[in-house]
Scaffold this active site. Structure first.
Site, PDB file in Angstrom:
ATOM      1  N   ILE A 289      26.057  18.621  57.209  1.00  0.00           N
ATOM      2  CA  ILE A 289      25.676  19.741  56.348  1.00  0.00           C
ATOM      3  C   ILE A 289      24.355  19.426  55.322  1.00  0.00           C
ATOM      4  CG2 ILE A 289      26.939  20.342  53.267  1.00  0.00           C
ATOM      5  CD1 ILE A 289      29.536  19.652  54.232  1.00  0.00           C
TER       6      ILE A 289
ATOM      7  N   ASN B 218      27.594  29.495  50.711  1.00  0.00           N
ATOM      8  CA  ASN B 218      27.794  28.989  49.884  1.00  0.00           C
ATOM      9  C   ASN B 218      26.838  28.854  49.192  1.00  0.00           C
ATOM     10  OD1 ASN B 218      29.157  27.102  47.899  1.00  0.00           O
ATOM     11  ND2 ASN B 218      29.683  25.591  49.220  1.00  0.00           N
ATOM     12  N   PHE B 219      27.407  29.621  47.398  1.00  0.00           N
ATOM     13  CA  PHE B 219      25.747  28.907  46.796  1.00  0.00           C
ATOM     14  C   PHE B 219      25.533  27.897  46.655  1.00  0.00           C
ATOM     15  CE2 PHE B 219      24.264  33.957  45.442  1.00  0.00           C
ATOM     16  CZ  PHE B 219      24.908  34.054  46.860  1.00  0.00           C
ATOM     17  N   LYS B 220      26.571  27.247  46.390  1.00  0.00           N
ATOM     18  CA  LYS B 220      26.610  25.619  46.173  1.00  0.00           C
ATOM     19  C   LYS B 220      26.293  25.626  44.513  1.00  0.00           C
ATOM     20  CE  LYS B 220      27.180  23.423  50.092  1.00  0.00           C
ATOM     21  NZ  LYS B 220      26.655  22.433  51.421  1.00  0.00           N
TER      22      LYS B 220
ATOM     23  N   ALA C  85      24.925  27.540  53.429  1.00  0.00           N
ATOM     24  CA  ALA C  85      24.420  27.713  53.119  1.00  0.00           C
ATOM     25  C   ALA C  85      23.323  27.376  52.827  1.00  0.00           C
ATOM     26  CB  ALA C  85      24.948  26.541  51.696  1.00  0.00           C
ATOM     27  N   SER C  86      22.803  25.747  53.287  1.00  0.00           N
ATOM     28  CA  SER C  86      21.450  26.035  52.670  1.00  0.00           C
ATOM     29  C   SER C  86      19.998  27.180  53.997  1.00  0.00           C
ATOM     30  CB  SER C  86      20.732  24.650  52.838  1.00  0.00           C
ATOM     31  OG  SER C  86      20.774  24.319  54.207  1.00  0.00           O
TER      32      SER C  86
ATOM     33  N   GLY D  42      24.739  22.996  58.413  1.00  0.00           N
ATOM     34  CA  GLY D  42      23.472  23.276  59.489  1.00  0.00           C
ATOM     35  C   GLY D  42      23.543  24.473  59.959  1.00  0.00           C
TER      36      GLY D  42
ATOM     37  N   GLU E 117      34.021  21.387  58.699  1.00  0.00           N
ATOM     38  CA  GLU E 117      32.561  21.128  57.841  1.00  0.00           C
ATOM     39  C   GLU E 117      32.041  19.276  58.837  1.00  0.00           C
ATOM     40  OE1 GLU E 117      30.759  24.058  55.447  1.00  0.00           O
ATOM     41  OE2 GLU E 117      31.201  22.615  54.721  1.00  0.00           O
TER      42      GLU E 117
ATOM     43  N   HIS F 168      36.828  21.406  49.470  1.00  0.00           N
ATOM     44  CA  HIS F 168      34.330  20.924  50.349  1.00  0.00           C
ATOM     45  C   HIS F 168      34.283  19.421  49.988  1.00  0.00           C
ATOM     46  CE1 HIS F 168      30.304  21.264  51.202  1.00  0.00           C
ATOM     47  NE2 HIS F 168      30.318  22.476  51.375  1.00  0.00           N
TER      48      HIS F 168
HETATM   49  O1  G3P Z   1      29.845  25.315  52.734  1.00  0.00           O
HETATM   50  C1  G3P Z   1      29.230  25.199  53.071  1.00  0.00           C
HETATM   51  C2  G3P Z   1      28.012  23.976  53.512  1.00  0.00           C
HETATM   52  O2  G3P Z   1      28.683  22.998  53.075  1.00  0.00           O
HETATM   53  C3  G3P Z   1      27.439  23.811  54.547  1.00  0.00           C
HETATM   54  O3  G3P Z   1      26.214  23.815  54.339  1.00  0.00           O
HETATM   55  O4  G3P Z   1      23.267  23.933  54.409  1.00  0.00           O
HETATM   56  O5  G3P Z   1      24.792  23.106  56.000  1.00  0.00           O
HETATM   57  O6  G3P Z   1      24.880  25.860  55.728  1.00  0.00           O
HETATM   58  P1  G3P Z   1      24.865  24.134  54.735  1.00  0.00           P
END
Ligand code: G3P
Length: 220
Positions: free
Chosen positions: A148, A9-11, A200-201, A179, A143, A93
């Site tokens: 997150i 997810n590129f957000k 994402a991150s 995470g 999630e 989301h």
């Molecule tokens: O949509 C993916 C997400 O919400 C998880 O984000 O940064 O924890 O991988 P992250």
């Protein structure tokens, strides 16, 4: 769609916006070619067209409204997302929740009518089961919001959430996220029955995204 899937997810990360979204999507495409694993990207609405024109991996929207053709300003209509090149959409989301389940249901219906795959997010296994039973999306992505964007992955800290989600939500395909950063996280998730991960991150903040993607693929 082939699974297990690694869906990034590129957000609205700067590293994943505009021309950089194309660059990052190309790193995913290259990782997919190199490893033979299934990568997909969820990009901002305004980047769907340019990214989908540039790569040959599945592109998702990050959100879809329940708008229809006609006199409706400023909404993300399912048909437009599809025509721009998206093959599916994330919905609900935790950073973009619907105000109620009725609105979510309408958006899921619209996305399906337009031929988009639906990946609906849930914050708990229970919520995922309710969404799956009521609306039959293609994927349910569980999630825990508190994890997150953090350093602790759902796989290492809440493996029971993954197995509970799989038990409660199957036969719908379960993705897990929050995470997720490496191949080990993906391996734990898929061993417990998830059909992939949403992250994402771990990728968008990486100094060398391609190497992270290759590592993620090692667990899929
Ligand atoms: O949509 C993916 C997400 O919400 C998880 O984000 O940064 O924890 O991988 P992250």
């Amino acid at each position: 769609m082939k699974t297990p899937i690694i869906l990034t997810n590129f957000k609205t990360y700067e590293s994943a916006t505009g021309a950089k979204a194309v660059e990052l999507a190309k790193a995913h495409e290259s990782a997919a070619q190199q490893t033979g694993k299934n990568f997909a990207v969820a990009v901002q609405t305004a980047d769907i067209y340019r990214v989908s024109q540039a790569v040959d991996i599945p592109v998702f929207a990050q959100h879809c409204d329940d708008a229809v053709y006609g006199s409706h300003t400023g909404w993300n209509m399912a048909e437009t997302l599809k025509q721009a090149g998206a093959i599916g959409t994330i919905l609900n989301h935790s950073e973009h929740r619907f105000v109620d389940y009725q609105s979510l249901e309408k958006a899921i219906t619209r996305a399906k009518e337009a031929g988009l795959l639906t990946c609906v997010c849930a914050e708990t296994a229970q919520e995922g089961a309710k969404i799956s039973k009521s609306f039959s999306p293609d994927f349910v992505a569980v999630e825990p919001p508190e994890l997150i964007g953090g350093d602790i992955s759902v796989s290492t800290s809440r493996p029971e959430l993954i197995s509970d989600s799989v038990a409660m939500i199957s036969p719908a395909a379960v993705l897990v996220g929050a995470g997720v950063k490496n191949g080990k996280d993906v391996q734990i998730a898929t061993k417990l029955g998830a059909k992939g991960v949403l992250l994402a991150s771990g990728v968008t903040k990486a100094s060398d995204p391609k190497s992270v993607l290759i590592d993620l693929a090692s667990g899929a």
